[in-house]
Design a protein around this motif. Structure first.
Motif, PDB file in Angstrom:
ATOM      1  N   PRO A 170       0.828  -1.211   0.000  1.00  0.00           N
ATOM      2  CA  PRO A 170       0.000   0.000   0.000  1.00  0.00           C
ATOM      3  C   PRO A 170       0.860   1.258   0.000  1.00  0.00           C
ATOM      4  CG  PRO A 170      -0.734  -1.564   1.677  1.00  0.00           C
ATOM      5  CD  PRO A 170       0.588  -2.057   1.183  1.00  0.00           C
ATOM      6  N   LEU A 171       0.336   2.330  -0.573  1.00  0.00           N
ATOM      7  CA  LEU A 171       1.017   3.619  -0.503  1.00  0.00           C
ATOM      8  C   LEU A 171       0.939   4.182   0.905  1.00  0.00           C
ATOM      9  CD1 LEU A 171       2.484   5.815  -2.136  1.00  0.00           C
ATOM     10  CD2 LEU A 171       0.248   6.853  -2.575  1.00  0.00           C
ATOM     11  N   ARG A 172      -0.242   4.062   1.527  1.00  0.00           N
ATOM     12  CA  ARG A 172      -0.412   4.516   2.917  1.00  0.00           C
ATOM     13  C   ARG A 172       0.375   3.589   3.832  1.00  0.00           C
ATOM     14  NH1 ARG A 172      -5.208   7.075   5.734  1.00  0.00           N
ATOM     15  NH2 ARG A 172      -6.213   7.025   3.688  1.00  0.00           N
ATOM     16  N   GLN A 173       1.175   4.152   4.697  1.00  0.00           N
ATOM     17  CA  GLN A 173       2.021   3.342   5.583  1.00  0.00           C
ATOM     18  C   GLN A 173       1.516   3.376   7.021  1.00  0.00           C
ATOM     19  OE1 GLN A 173       4.751   1.356   4.683  1.00  0.00           O
ATOM     20  NE2 GLN A 173       3.840   1.754   2.672  1.00  0.00           N
ATOM     21  N   PRO A 174       1.510   2.208   7.722  1.00  0.00           N
ATOM     22  CA  PRO A 174       1.970   0.925   7.213  1.00  0.00           C
ATOM     23  C   PRO A 174       0.964   0.234   6.289  1.00  0.00           C
ATOM     24  CG  PRO A 174       1.166   0.666   9.455  1.00  0.00           C
ATOM     25  CD  PRO A 174       1.103   2.150   9.150  1.00  0.00           C
ATOM     26  N   HIS A 175      -0.277   0.719   6.318  1.00  0.00           N
ATOM     27  CA  HIS A 175      -1.327   0.187   5.448  1.00  0.00           C
ATOM     28  C   HIS A 175      -2.537   1.103   5.600  1.00  0.00           C
ATOM     29  CE1 HIS A 175      -3.110  -1.282   9.182  1.00  0.00           C
ATOM     30  NE2 HIS A 175      -1.970  -1.915   9.450  1.00  0.00           N
ATOM     31  N   PRO A 176      -3.536   0.993   4.724  1.00  0.00           N
ATOM     32  CA  PRO A 176      -4.741   1.806   4.898  1.00  0.00           C
ATOM     33  C   PRO A 176      -5.391   1.549   6.252  1.00  0.00           C
ATOM     34  CG  PRO A 176      -4.720   0.778   2.735  1.00  0.00           C
ATOM     35  CD  PRO A 176      -3.590   0.157   3.514  1.00  0.00           C
ATOM     36  N   PRO A 177      -6.030   2.566   6.832  1.00  0.00           N
ATOM     37  CA  PRO A 177      -6.677   2.364   8.128  1.00  0.00           C
ATOM     38  C   PRO A 177      -7.777   1.305   8.046  1.00  0.00           C
ATOM     39  CG  PRO A 177      -7.261   4.501   7.188  1.00  0.00           C
ATOM     40  CD  PRO A 177      -6.163   3.947   6.345  1.00  0.00           C
ATOM     41  N   ILE A 178      -7.816   0.443   9.041  1.00  0.00           N
ATOM     42  CA  ILE A 178      -8.803  -0.636   9.132  1.00  0.00           C
ATOM     43  C   ILE A 178      -9.826  -0.241  10.184  1.00  0.00           C
ATOM     44  CG2 ILE A 178      -9.174  -3.080   9.612  1.00  0.00           C
ATOM     45  CD1 ILE A 178      -6.150  -3.467   8.945  1.00  0.00           C
ATOM     46  N   LEU A 179     -11.088  -0.093   9.771  1.00  0.00           N
ATOM     47  CA  LEU A 179     -12.167   0.290  10.680  1.00  0.00           C
ATOM     48  C   LEU A 179     -13.133  -0.881  10.799  1.00  0.00           C
ATOM     49  CD1 LEU A 179     -13.064   3.836   9.252  1.00  0.00           C
ATOM     50  CD2 LEU A 179     -11.113   3.168  10.660  1.00  0.00           C
ATOM     51  N   LEU A 180     -13.420  -1.291  12.018  1.00  0.00           N
ATOM     52  CA  LEU A 180     -14.302  -2.442  12.244  1.00  0.00           C
ATOM     53  C   LEU A 180     -15.703  -1.989  12.631  1.00  0.00           C
ATOM     54  CD1 LEU A 180     -14.825  -5.468  12.563  1.00  0.00           C
ATOM     55  CD2 LEU A 180     -13.884  -5.316  14.882  1.00  0.00           C
ATOM     56  N   GLY A 181     -16.700  -2.538  11.934  1.00  0.00           N
ATOM     57  CA  GLY A 181     -18.091  -2.221  12.217  1.00  0.00           C
ATOM     58  C   GLY A 181     -18.658  -3.039  13.361  1.00  0.00           C
ATOM     59  N   GLY A 182     -19.659  -2.471  14.043  1.00  0.00           N
ATOM     60  CA  GLY A 182     -20.319  -3.139  15.156  1.00  0.00           C
ATOM     61  C   GLY A 182     -20.399  -2.228  16.360  1.00  0.00           C
ATOM     62  N   GLU A 183     -21.184  -2.623  17.351  1.00  0.00           N
ATOM     63  CA  GLU A 183     -21.403  -1.761  18.511  1.00  0.00           C
ATOM     64  C   GLU A 183     -21.176  -2.448  19.853  1.00  0.00           C
ATOM     65  OE1 GLU A 183     -22.957  -0.617  14.999  1.00  0.00           O
ATOM     66  OE2 GLU A 183     -24.091  -2.151  16.104  1.00  0.00           O
ATOM     67  N   THR A 184     -20.909  -3.747  19.859  1.00  0.00           N
ATOM     68  CA  THR A 184     -20.824  -4.478  21.113  1.00  0.00           C
ATOM     69  C   THR A 184     -19.450  -4.299  21.767  1.00  0.00           C
ATOM     70  OG1 THR A 184     -19.967  -6.510  20.139  1.00  0.00           O
ATOM     71  CG2 THR A 184     -22.372  -6.233  20.160  1.00  0.00           C
ATOM     72  N   ASP A 185     -19.345  -4.726  23.031  1.00  0.00           N
ATOM     73  CA  ASP A 185     -18.046  -4.720  23.702  1.00  0.00           C
ATOM     74  C   ASP A 185     -17.072  -5.670  23.007  1.00  0.00           C
ATOM     75  OD1 ASP A 185     -18.830  -2.842  25.546  1.00  0.00           O
ATOM     76  OD2 ASP A 185     -19.267  -4.293  27.136  1.00  0.00           O
ATOM     77  N   HIS A 186     -17.589  -6.782  22.460  1.00  0.00           N
ATOM     78  CA  HIS A 186     -16.726  -7.690  21.699  1.00  0.00           C
ATOM     79  C   HIS A 186     -16.100  -6.948  20.527  1.00  0.00           C
ATOM     80  CE1 HIS A 186     -17.968 -11.175  23.975  1.00  0.00           C
ATOM     81  NE2 HIS A 186     -19.246 -10.964  23.689  1.00  0.00           N
ATOM     82  N   THR A 187     -16.908  -6.127  19.829  1.00  0.00           N
ATOM     83  CA  THR A 187     -16.389  -5.342  18.717  1.00  0.00           C
ATOM     84  C   THR A 187     -15.286  -4.404  19.186  1.00  0.00           C
ATOM     85  OG1 THR A 187     -18.501  -5.403  17.521  1.00  0.00           O
ATOM     86  CG2 THR A 187     -16.976  -3.623  16.961  1.00  0.00           C
TER      87      THR A 187
END
Length: 278
Positions: A170-187
């Motif tokens: 990826p050009l963005r370092q170290p990689h593109p931002p990873i955003l996780l969906g969900g609303e629980t405490d597990h998330t």
């Protein structure tokens, strides 16, 4: 706080390139595209929103292909998946797809991910509902290795490969931002363990200040520094007064919905939403 949109990129709706250009011209921050590879006709899995499954779920383009057209038509618009169903995607192919899109777009990709809700859909890909989040975690960690290591390898319960070369990086370092969906405490535990941001859905009972407090508490318990965390809220309210608490809470970005209309109807709606980008 920035204002973007999300859209189900249907084969009967507006062209993704035209939509992206219209968004950039109107001052929007980003375009996030939803994903379903297919919808099994059995319909055993009930639609989480209740009632009949909307038509748009059956007619979506592949989000990465659609975002490539959007990237070619724009210069500054951020391009995201909202969300990519990682349990349904091969990690090596997906790592190359993400890196290619990020490089060719000039580092403008945001990787929104989720576990999915349609049991039959994921089973068609060889994934199982009870273990989808374990599978997602391993695939994300494997992709991070592929993006950041010269000769990457991974050995897990679900993902295994000996050292490989995988380019482009990826050009963005170290990689593109990873955003996780969900609303629980597990998330939230998963967010602070292996992601770069959170992708909750606005809805009944969603309080941005409370949500940000929960995230900060989870980060503190995990020893994770929240500096630079991206919190993007899906389906935010299309009202300036209702958006103010999101801004005050320190939300990074709110995504407004582009409706399931024809081209002209969508462009009229963008004109109505554009003042919210100010």
């Amino acid at each position: 706080m920035r204002t973007g949109v999300f859209y189900f990129p249907t084969d009967y709706g507006i062209d993704p390139a035209e939509l992206a250009k219209a968004l950039e011209d109107r001052g929007f921050d980003s375009l996030f595209l939803c994903e379903h590879t297919h919808i099994p006709t059995s319909r055993r899995s009930p639609f989480p929103g209740g009632g009949e499954l909307p038509k748009r779920y059956v007619h979506t383009h592949d989000p990465f292909v659609a975002l490539s057209f959007a990237a070619a038509a724009t210069r500054t618009l951020l391009l995201g998946t909202g969300v990519c169903l990682v349990p349904q995607r091969d990690p090596i192919i997906t790592a190359k797809t993400v890196a290619s899109l990020d490089r060719l777009s000039g580092g403008r990709f945001v990787f929104g991910i989720g576990g999915g809700w349609n049991v039959e859909e994921m089973e068609n890909h060889g994934a199982r509902y009870p273990t989808r989040f374990k599978l997602m975690r391993e695939r994300v960690l494997a992709m991070k290795a592929l993006w950041t290591e010269e000769a990457a390898s991974f050995n897990g319960e679900f993902v295994n490969f000996d050292p490989v070369w995988c380019y482009p990086k990826p050009l963005r370092q170290p990689h593109p931002p990873i955003l996780l969906g969900g609303e629980t405490d597990h998330t939230l535990r998963r967010v602070v363990e292996f992601c770069d941001g959170w992708f909750p859905r606005a809805g009944a009972g969603f309080d941005p200040a409370v949500a940000m407090g929960r995230l900060r508490a989870m980060a503190e318990r995990s020893g994770r520094d929240m500096a630079g965390f991206d919190v993007t809220v899906f389906r935010g309210p299309a009202d300036a007064a209702q958006l103010e608490p999101y801004r005050a809470a320190g939300i990074t970005r709110v995504l407004l919905e582009v409706p399931d209309l024809d081209r002209d109807g969508i462009l009229r709606r963008l004109d109505e939403l554009a003042p919210l980008t100010a």
